[in-house]
Design a protein around this motif. Sequence first.
Motif, PDB file in Angstrom:
ATOM      1  N   ASP A 283       0.847  -1.191   0.000  1.00 38.49           N
ATOM      2  CA  ASP A 283       0.000   0.000   0.000  1.00 38.49           C
ATOM      3  C   ASP A 283       0.886   1.246   0.000  1.00 38.49           C
ATOM      4  O   ASP A 283       2.115   1.179   0.112  1.00 38.49           O
ATOM      5  N   ASN A 284       0.266   2.409  -0.108  1.00 38.80           N
ATOM      6  CA  ASN A 284       1.014   3.658  -0.241  1.00 38.80           C
ATOM      7  C   ASN A 284       1.861   3.964   1.002  1.00 38.80           C
ATOM      8  O   ASN A 284       3.019   4.388   0.892  1.00 38.80           O
ATOM      9  N   GLU A 285       1.283   3.747   2.170  1.00 37.72           N
ATOM     10  CA  GLU A 285       2.022   4.055   3.398  1.00 37.72           C
ATOM     11  C   GLU A 285       3.228   3.146   3.546  1.00 37.72           C
ATOM     12  O   GLU A 285       4.326   3.607   3.913  1.00 37.72           O
ATOM     13  N   ARG A 286       3.044   1.851   3.267  1.00 35.98           N
ATOM     14  CA  ARG A 286       4.161   0.912   3.357  1.00 35.98           C
ATOM     15  C   ARG A 286       5.243   1.260   2.341  1.00 35.98           C
ATOM     16  O   ARG A 286       6.451   1.174   2.629  1.00 35.98           O
ATOM     17  N   GLU A 287       4.823   1.681   1.155  1.00 30.36           N
ATOM     18  CA  GLU A 287       5.786   2.077   0.123  1.00 30.36           C
ATOM     19  C   GLU A 287       6.604   3.278   0.583  1.00 30.36           C
ATOM     20  O   GLU A 287       7.836   3.317   0.409  1.00 30.36           O
ATOM     21  N   ALA A 288       5.936   4.274   1.189  1.00 29.93           N
ATOM     22  CA  ALA A 288       6.653   5.464   1.678  1.00 29.93           C
ATOM     23  C   ALA A 288       7.653   5.096   2.766  1.00 29.93           C
ATOM     24  O   ALA A 288       8.793   5.584   2.786  1.00 29.93           O
ATOM     25  N   CYS A 290       9.174   2.213   3.171  1.00 32.21           N
ATOM     26  CA  CYS A 290      10.301   1.500   2.562  1.00 32.21           C
ATOM     27  C   CYS A 290      11.269   2.474   1.885  1.00 32.21           C
ATOM     28  O   CYS A 290      12.499   2.330   1.984  1.00 32.21           O
ATOM     29  N   LEU A 291      10.737   3.476   1.209  1.00 36.09           N
ATOM     30  CA  LEU A 291      11.581   4.470   0.544  1.00 36.09           C
ATOM     31  C   LEU A 291      12.388   5.280   1.561  1.00 36.09           C
ATOM     32  O   LEU A 291      13.586   5.545   1.357  1.00 36.09           O
ATOM     33  N   VAL A 292      11.736   5.665   2.658  1.00 34.79           N
ATOM     34  CA  VAL A 292      12.443   6.397   3.720  1.00 34.79           C
ATOM     35  C   VAL A 292      13.508   5.512   4.352  1.00 34.79           C
ATOM     36  O   VAL A 292      14.617   5.975   4.682  1.00 34.79           O
ATOM     37  N   ASN A 293      13.215   4.228   4.533  1.00 31.05           N
ATOM     38  CA  ASN A 293      14.195   3.296   5.105  1.00 31.05           C
ATOM     39  C   ASN A 293      15.417   3.154   4.197  1.00 31.05           C
ATOM     40  O   ASN A 293      16.555   3.058   4.692  1.00 31.05           O
ATOM     41  N   ILE A 294      15.200   3.125   2.894  1.00 30.69           N
ATOM     42  CA  ILE A 294      16.340   3.050   1.967  1.00 30.69           C
ATOM     43  C   ILE A 294      17.236   4.271   2.134  1.00 30.69           C
ATOM     44  O   ILE A 294      18.469   4.173   2.164  1.00 30.69           O
ATOM     45  N   ILE A 295      16.591   5.470   2.256  1.00 31.39           N
ATOM     46  CA  ILE A 295      17.356   6.701   2.496  1.00 31.39           C
ATOM     47  C   ILE A 295      18.153   6.578   3.792  1.00 31.39           C
ATOM     48  O   ILE A 295      19.341   6.928   3.849  1.00 31.39           O
ATOM     49  N   LYS A 316       9.722  10.294  -4.711  1.00 30.72           N
ATOM     50  CA  LYS A 316       8.699   9.252  -4.894  1.00 30.72           C
ATOM     51  C   LYS A 316       7.894   9.048  -3.616  1.00 30.72           C
ATOM     52  O   LYS A 316       6.674   8.848  -3.654  1.00 30.72           O
ATOM     53  N   ALA A 317       8.584   9.130  -2.463  1.00 33.91           N
ATOM     54  CA  ALA A 317       7.886   8.970  -1.184  1.00 33.91           C
ATOM     55  C   ALA A 317       6.890  10.098  -0.957  1.00 33.91           C
ATOM     56  O   ALA A 317       5.770   9.880  -0.486  1.00 33.91           O
ATOM     57  N   CYS A 318       7.272  11.336  -1.289  1.00 32.39           N
ATOM     58  CA  CYS A 318       6.370  12.486  -1.134  1.00 32.39           C
ATOM     59  C   CYS A 318       5.163  12.385  -2.057  1.00 32.39           C
ATOM     60  O   CYS A 318       4.047  12.783  -1.697  1.00 32.39           O
ATOM     61  N   ASN A 319       5.361  11.853  -3.250  1.00 37.15           N
ATOM     62  CA  ASN A 319       4.247  11.684  -4.191  1.00 37.15           C
ATOM     63  C   ASN A 319       3.307  10.561  -3.780  1.00 37.15           C
ATOM     64  O   ASN A 319       2.139  10.554  -4.144  1.00 37.15           O
ATOM     65  N   THR A 320       3.843   9.603  -2.993  1.00 41.63           N
ATOM     66  CA  THR A 320       3.052   8.439  -2.594  1.00 41.63           C
ATOM     67  C   THR A 320       2.264   8.681  -1.315  1.00 41.63           C
ATOM     68  O   THR A 320       1.098   8.292  -1.214  1.00 41.63           O
ATOM     69  N   LYS A 323       2.165  12.300   4.390  1.00 39.53           N
ATOM     70  CA  LYS A 323       2.732  12.496   5.727  1.00 39.53           C
ATOM     71  C   LYS A 323       4.171  11.985   5.828  1.00 39.53           C
ATOM     72  O   LYS A 323       4.666  11.697   6.918  1.00 39.53           O
ATOM     73  N   VAL A 324       4.854  11.903   4.707  1.00 39.97           N
ATOM     74  CA  VAL A 324       6.201  11.347   4.705  1.00 39.97           C
ATOM     75  C   VAL A 324       7.186  12.238   5.455  1.00 39.97           C
ATOM     76  O   VAL A 324       8.172  11.749   6.035  1.00 39.97           O
ATOM     77  N   LEU A 325       6.935  13.560   5.474  1.00 39.91           N
ATOM     78  CA  LEU A 325       7.864  14.484   6.138  1.00 39.91           C
ATOM     79  C   LEU A 325       7.974  14.187   7.630  1.00 39.91           C
ATOM     80  O   LEU A 325       9.074  14.239   8.207  1.00 39.91           O
ATOM     81  N   SER A 326       6.856  13.850   8.266  1.00 39.85           N
ATOM     82  CA  SER A 326       6.882  13.526   9.695  1.00 39.85           C
ATOM     83  C   SER A 326       7.692  12.263   9.950  1.00 39.85           C
ATOM     84  O   SER A 326       8.348  12.133  10.986  1.00 39.85           O
TER      85      SER A 326
END
Length: 353
Positions: A283-288, A290-295, A316-320, A323-326
Motif C-alpha cells: 500500500d502507499n504508506e508501506r511504500e513510503a 520502505c523508501l524512507v528506510n532506503i534513504i 517518490k515517497a512524497c508523491n506516494t 505524511k512522509v515528512l513527519s
Amino acid sequence: MLKFQISYTGKRRTLVIFVTTLAILIVLSIPIVNMLYFSDVDFTPTINKDIPLKIYILICIAISSGLLGGLTNYCLQRKSGDQKDNDVEISDLISCLITGVSASLIIPLFLHIIGSNIIKDAINTNPLNYLVYMGFCLIAAISSRRFLSSVTQRIIKTVEEAEKAAENAEKIALDNQKKYMELKQKDEEFQKYIKAENYSNTAKFHFHNARDKTVQTTSIENEIARAKSCLDKSIGILNNARAWSIKGNVLSLESKIYPERKELLLREAIQACENALKSPYLDNEREAHCLVNIICYKILLNKDEPLENLKPYIEKACNTFSKVLSIVEKDNDIKSYSYYDNLIAFSKSLLKP
C-alpha cells in the motif's frame, strides 16, 4: 418417370373402396379378437411373445385408424373436386393411406409432447381411453399432411429449445464453476496471507525484544535469529511487503550490533526494502516507509551521501504518501545526515500545494 394410373368406373370403383374398408376393419378387429379369445393362450400367431398385448393393441389401433383415416382423407379430396368423378388414381389412394398410417403412428409421440396420460391410463386403469386414442389417430390420419407438418415443426422447435436450454445450463454451470474457482483461489490466498501475517507479527515481536535489550548479547542474537527465521517463512508463503520491510529493520539493527559486518548487513537491508517495493501486496504508506528506510540505510552507510542520490527516493515517497515528512523528521538515523537541512527543505518543497 413412368406414371402408373388405373381408372375404375361405377361398380369397380365402389369395389376398390369396399375392399380397402374391409381390410381396415379386419386389421381393427385383430386386437379385439385376441383380447377376447386368445389372451390366455400361450401361442398366438399374430403376437410376438416379447411384446405385451396392450402395446400390440395400441399399434393395431394406430395402423387401422391410419388406414381408415387415410381412406377418409382420400374420399374427402374426391368430394372437394381434387380428382375427376370417373377416375381413381391408385397412387393418390396409396399416398393417402401411407400418410394416414404415418400420422397415426406419431400420435404416441404427440401425446408425450403435450404431456397427456391417455395411453398410460388406457393401459393401466381406464380401457375406454383406447377409444380416445383411436379418435386422436383418426383425426391425425384424416388431416395427415397438416398434422405431420405441424408435429414436425413442433418437434424441431422443442429440440431447438432443448439445445438452447442445454447451452444455457452448460454456460451457467461453467460460470458457477469459474466463480467457485475464483472464490476458492481467493480463499487460498487469504489463508496464505493470514499465515504469512502471523509469521510477520511473531518476527516483529522478536525484533522489538532484540531492539529493547541492553544486556545479554546472546539473548539478542537469539531474538534476531528467531525474527529472521519467521520472516523467511512469511516470505516463503507470500511475497508480502510487510515481511520484507521488517527484515530490513532487523538487518539494520543487526548492523549496529555487529559493526564489522555493517556494510554487508545494510546493503542486505536496502535490498530487502527494494524487494518490498516489488511486492504486489504493497500500500502507499508501506511504500513510503520502505523508501524512507532506503534513504536511512544509505545514510548509515555514508553520512556524506550526495543529496542527488537520495532525491529520487524522497521525491517518490512524497508523491506516494503526504505524511512522509513527519516520518523523515522522527528518524534519528536520518538526522545524522550531513545534508539533513537540505533534505528537509527539498521534502517541504515537494509537499507544497
